[in-house]
Write an enzyme that holds these catalytic residues in place. Structure first.
Site, mmCIF file in Angstrom:
data_model
loop_
_atom_site.group_PDB
_atom_site.id
_atom_site.type_symbol
_atom_site.label_atom_id
_atom_site.label_comp_id
_atom_site.label_asym_id
_atom_site.label_seq_id
_atom_site.Cartn_x
_atom_site.Cartn_y
_atom_site.Cartn_z
ATOM 1 N N GLU A 261 -21.755 17.645 20.811
ATOM 2 C CA GLU A 261 -20.474 17.069 20.404
ATOM 3 C C GLU A 261 -19.332 18.073 20.534
ATOM 4 O O GLU A 261 -18.268 17.778 21.069
ATOM 5 C CB GLU A 261 -20.589 16.555 18.971
ATOM 6 C CG GLU A 261 -19.495 15.586 18.593
ATOM 7 C CD GLU A 261 -19.795 14.866 17.293
ATOM 8 O OE1 GLU A 261 -18.830 14.442 16.641
ATOM 9 O OE2 GLU A 261 -20.981 14.740 16.928
ATOM 10 N N GLY A 294 -14.641 16.766 7.795
ATOM 11 C CA GLY A 294 -14.810 16.664 6.369
ATOM 12 C C GLY A 294 -15.990 17.439 5.836
ATOM 13 O O GLY A 294 -15.921 18.064 4.784
ATOM 14 N N ALA A 295 -17.127 17.408 6.563
ATOM 15 C CA ALA A 295 -18.351 18.047 6.079
ATOM 16 C C ALA A 295 -18.690 19.335 6.797
ATOM 17 O O ALA A 295 -19.423 20.152 6.271
ATOM 18 C CB ALA A 295 -19.532 17.080 6.196
ATOM 19 N N SER A 296 -18.181 19.527 8.002
ATOM 20 C CA SER A 296 -18.537 20.725 8.758
ATOM 21 C C SER A 296 -17.385 21.155 9.648
ATOM 22 O O SER A 296 -16.432 20.403 9.876
ATOM 23 C CB SER A 296 -19.792 20.472 9.613
ATOM 24 O OG SER A 296 -19.578 19.397 10.508
ATOM 25 N N THR A 297 -17.478 22.382 10.124
ATOM 26 C CA THR A 297 -16.494 22.889 11.077
ATOM 27 C C THR A 297 -17.247 23.467 12.266
ATOM 28 O O THR A 297 -18.313 24.070 12.103
ATOM 29 C CB THR A 297 -15.566 23.943 10.439
ATOM 30 O OG1 THR A 297 -14.527 24.287 11.360
ATOM 31 C CG2 THR A 297 -16.313 25.199 10.034
ATOM 32 N N GLN A 298 -16.729 23.248 13.458
ATOM 33 C CA GLN A 298 -17.382 23.705 14.684
ATOM 34 C C GLN A 298 -16.511 24.713 15.430
ATOM 35 O O GLN A 298 -15.289 24.646 15.373
ATOM 36 C CB GLN A 298 -17.662 22.534 15.637
ATOM 37 C CG GLN A 298 -18.740 21.588 15.178
ATOM 38 C CD GLN A 298 -18.270 20.701 14.055
ATOM 39 O OE1 GLN A 298 -17.137 20.228 14.065
ATOM 40 N NE2 GLN A 298 -19.114 20.480 13.077
#
Length: 566
Positions: A261, A294-298
């Protein structure tokens, strides 16, 4: 986020609805389910998990003690009192932010494929054996709904290795998502019928058998478990092949790997900017992406090592070998589950609440965690003075409770001290160098010193409305954060008074100081971007949406495609 694009607002209709493309990458609302923001569990499978996941009650108490020490003792030099927070009226930082360069991100560089001629221009010279116009279909099967992107590409550069130009994108959505049909695979497949009818309308009949289609599912299906999700995917693939004229690509109906993703979003930006393709030398460099959901950062970037150096990208799941447009790219990628914006808020609230419980015993009014209720008003340095908000607390090893957070208006420095404990910059690093939370990452200042950094999703949603233009420097973000955290009564808020959008945003979110402080700390402390490093942000480039779907479609058509047999 969450898929990226993040979850979409879907209409209550069994039929697909066409929506303005701008809605396709809107970030989750503040109340969005924490598990769905920006990939949630779909990305978490390969990652270290929530920053509090490994904490036992004893460790939490130790962290709380450390937090109290930091806030109380180091905070005193800034005016911290017995409560461990700065008093209201904190002076703004005296650091001078440089003038932001005025850059119109809707204008593409000359070498972008989007600058090519269109197939309808009459000046199109496609490569030998290539049609001037082709189509591709990409279905984003999210947790709350399914969306189809109907892409039209022009091939007007005679170089057979040249990338195409995106001419048009049809975007349609339907609700609910495939994961709502657990145990009903046939109904799951049929839920896509409205989308496929739009695909039929968007692709000429003569082109349908050669138009590739893929289905990429995100968090929802993964949560169903392997057996039920695979039953749905198998039925969707069978249904597409038997009932529709398009060419289903090999291994094209899948639960998307979380690694993919971020990389597909990386492809999208670098494609639009003309930084990848047959004419680009390796020395030109590519752009990095930092996507905050909201839940993670990439984070995804292509590190550049000196050919004579012994330093190399260490092996591991963070390595992504990408063969795209005839060129090999070795990317670093990682998804930090638990470090999305909503989860960061939750983690900060948990820390502040543990500080409150820890302090209660010495004050002679001992409070037990399980007895906390919304009647407990807990001072929070990361909220505006006097603002209140009932929040849920859910640290591992403790019951979920609700309390009322009350803003102290202590300012940026006080908030930053709490946020930096949560970021865990000093966590054990088994494979150095590490970014934060003990996660290996090459130092960007050494292996990515010149490339553009693009900040997406919540970075854009929180920063852009406040008037900071793209690109902005890290020091400019620090100044903005300092000004916001100073509070409504501070003179620094004069910068927002003529910005209606900014005032509406600030009046609606008591945690705006927390959000910006987390973003600044993530970029400067976590990823170690220096204060004058420039960061670009946006939702579109050249009127094209930024997201993973276009990158996935480009990767699909760059593969070995074949028309289906008639």
């Amino acid at each position: 986020m969450p898929s990226f694009p993040p979850s979409l607002p879907l209409h209550h209709s069994s039929n697909a609805q066409q929506q303005p493309l701008a809605s396709s990458i809107d970030s989750e609302d503040d109340t969005e389910d924490m598990n769905l923001g920006n990939g949630g569990s779909s990305r978490g499978a390969r990652n270290s998990g929530h920053p509090f996941k490994s904490l036992t009650p004893k460790r939490i108490l130790a962290i709380a003690a450390a937090l109290i020490f930091v806030v109380f003792f180091f905070g005193r030099s800034s005016g911290g009192g017995r409560d461990g927070y700065l008093k209201s009226g904190t002076a703004a930082s005296t650091d001078k932010a440089p003038n932001e360069a005025a850059v119109q991100v809707d204008k593409l560089p000359p070498n972008s494929p989007q600058k090519q001629q269109s197939a309808s221009s009459g000046k199109c010279t496609p490569p030998k054996g290539q049609k001037a116009t082709t189509y591709a279909l990409m279905i984003d099967a999210g947790s709350t709904g399914s969306r189809i992107h109907v892409y039209t590409f022009s091939h007007c550069d005679p170089d057979p290795k040249a990338l195409p130009k995106l001419e048009n994108e049809g975007f349609f959505m339907t609700k609910p998502g495939l994961s709502s049909y657990a145990g009903k695979p046939r109904e799951a497949a049929e839920s896509l019928r409205g989308l496929m009818e739009h695909a039929i309308e968007g692709v000429p009949e003569a082109e349908r058998s050669c138009t590739p289609i893929a289905v990429k599912a995100t968090a929802g299906l993964r949560l169903l478990g392997a057996r039920q999700s695979q039953e749905i995917l198998d039925e969707v693939e069978r249904w597409l092949k038997e009932d529709w004229p398009f060419a289903v690509v090999k291994d094209g109906v899948v639960v998307m790997d979380g690694r993919d993703e971020g990389v597909y979003a990386w492809i999208t930006i670098n494609f639009l900017l003309g930084l990848i393709g047959p004419d680009q030398p390796a020395s030109a460099g590519t752009a990095a992406i930092m996507d905050l959901g909201g839940a993670s950062t990439q984070i995804v970037f292509e590190p550049i090592y000196d050919p004579g150096s012994r330093d190399k990208l260490a092996p591991g799941d963070h390595v992504y070998d990408l063969d795209f447009a005839g060129a090999d790219h070795v990317l670093y990628q990682h998804s930090h589950l638990g470090y999305g914006l909503m989860q960061a808020r939750r983690a900060v609230h948990n820390l502040v609440a543990f500080s409150y419980v820890w302090q209660s015993a010495p004050k002679g009014n001992s409070v037990k965690w399980e007895d906390l209720t919304p009647k407990d008003k807990i001072h929070n340095p990361c909220m505006f003075k006097g603002e209140t908000k009932v929040v849920k607390l859910d640290p591992p090893g403790r019951e979920e409770v609700e309390v009322t957070m009350v803003g102290t208006g202590a300012g940026f420095e006080a908030c930053r001290r709490v946020v930096e404990v949560m970021i865990a910059k000093d966590a054990a690093c088994e494979k150095p160098p590490c970014a934060f939370a003990g996660v290996y990452q090459p130092k960007m200042g050494e292996v990515f010193s010149a490339g553009k950094v693009w900040a997406l999703s919540y970075f854009y949603d929180r920063i852009a409305p406040l008037g900071l233009s793209s690109p902005f420097s890290i020091s400019a973000l620090r100044q903005l954060t300092t000004d916001v955290c100073a509070g409504r009564e501070a003179s620094s808020w004069s910068r927002f008074k003529n910005n209606k959008e900014a005032m509406e945003e600030l009046s609606d979110r008591p945690e705006y100081c927390l959000d910006l402080t987390f973003m600044y700390s993530l970029l400067s402390l976590g990823y170690e971007l220096d204060e004058e490093r420039q960061v670009w942000m946006g939702k579109k480039v050249g009127n094209v949406e930024l997201g993973w779907a276009l990158g996935a479609a480009l990767a699909m058509i760059e593969g070995h495609l074949s028309c289906r047999a008639e």
